[in-house]
Design an enzyme around this catalytic site. Sequence first.
Site, PDB file in Angstrom:
ATOM      1  N   TYR A 122      98.359 -37.880  78.857  1.00  9.09           N
ATOM      2  CA  TYR A 122     100.045 -39.637  78.410  1.00  9.09           C
ATOM      3  C   TYR A 122      99.951 -39.535  80.354  1.00  9.09           C
ATOM      4  CZ  TYR A 122     100.022 -38.402  73.561  1.00  9.09           C
ATOM      5  OH  TYR A 122      99.461 -38.341  72.415  1.00  9.09           O
ATOM      6  N   ASN A 145      99.474 -48.396  69.039  1.00  7.08           N
ATOM      7  CA  ASN A 145      98.065 -48.886  69.561  1.00  7.08           C
ATOM      8  C   ASN A 145      97.642 -48.953  67.710  1.00  7.08           C
ATOM      9  OD1 ASN A 145      95.239 -49.925  69.774  1.00  7.08           O
ATOM     10  ND2 ASN A 145      94.928 -47.198  69.577  1.00  7.08           N
ATOM     11  N   CYS A 153      93.136 -43.891  71.101  1.00 10.29           N
ATOM     12  CA  CYS A 153      94.218 -43.606  71.304  1.00 10.29           C
ATOM     13  C   CYS A 153      94.185 -42.005  71.445  1.00 10.29           C
ATOM     14  CB  CYS A 153      95.113 -44.042  70.678  1.00 10.29           C
ATOM     15  SG  CYS A 153      94.914 -44.135  69.293  1.00 10.29           S
ATOM     16  N   HIS A 154      93.027 -41.742  70.288  1.00 14.43           N
ATOM     17  CA  HIS A 154      92.548 -40.096  70.114  1.00 14.43           C
ATOM     18  C   HIS A 154      92.076 -39.586  70.841  1.00 14.43           C
ATOM     19  CE1 HIS A 154      88.828 -42.181  69.962  1.00 14.43           C
ATOM     20  NE2 HIS A 154      88.271 -41.328  70.090  1.00 14.43           N
ATOM     21  N   GLU A 180      83.390 -36.474  69.052  1.00 19.88           N
ATOM     22  CA  GLU A 180      82.883 -36.648  70.670  1.00 19.88           C
ATOM     23  C   GLU A 180      82.506 -35.222  71.914  1.00 19.88           C
ATOM     24  OE1 GLU A 180      85.913 -39.658  72.710  1.00 19.88           O
ATOM     25  OE2 GLU A 180      85.429 -40.865  70.608  1.00 19.88           O
TER      26      GLU A 180
END
Length: 188
Positions: A122, A145, A153-154, A180
């Site tokens: 962040y 979002n 945003c993950h 991912e």
Amino acid sequence: MERTGRQPGARAWAWTTVEVPIGPLGLAATPEGLLEVVFHADARRAAEAVDRLTLRLGAGPAAPPSTAHGLLAEAAAELEAYFAGRRETFSLPLDWSLTSGFNRRVLRELAAGVPYGTVVSYQDLADRVGEAGAARAVGVAMGSNPLPVVVPCHRVVESGGGLGGFGGGLETKRALLSLEGVLPEPLF
């Protein structure tokens, strides 16, 4: 789900729900691009999202066919490829009209500057947009979002390595980061 009662200045848009490994995603699009992604879009949440967007946009979703429906089909195909591990970036146009100001700046930086398989804190994201003391405000931007998964945003985590929060729930965030390759697959 089609609503009637078009207001002056109403915007054209379309809605669909797609099933993905993390559960149903609600998708809304305008002719300009993908407008919103809604996690856990079961019948109740989908109806709530459609009602909210109907109020915001001045009309209910358009009946097919429309330009917005073509964008929904494109979004669904790109999301299917992402969840199958065949796509790391999204190329569909985005309609940023549900966000503005600081939140929009942060989300655009996130979309452009935090690639698949990486994370950012962040605080780092606040620094990237020139707001060094705004880590908490970045958290608020992530929570608002309108385009999660597509605007990833993950991929935003705490400076100390914690996952932080997530509007779709921490299990969903873990699943996306695992997909991912950022986190190991859950054992059970």
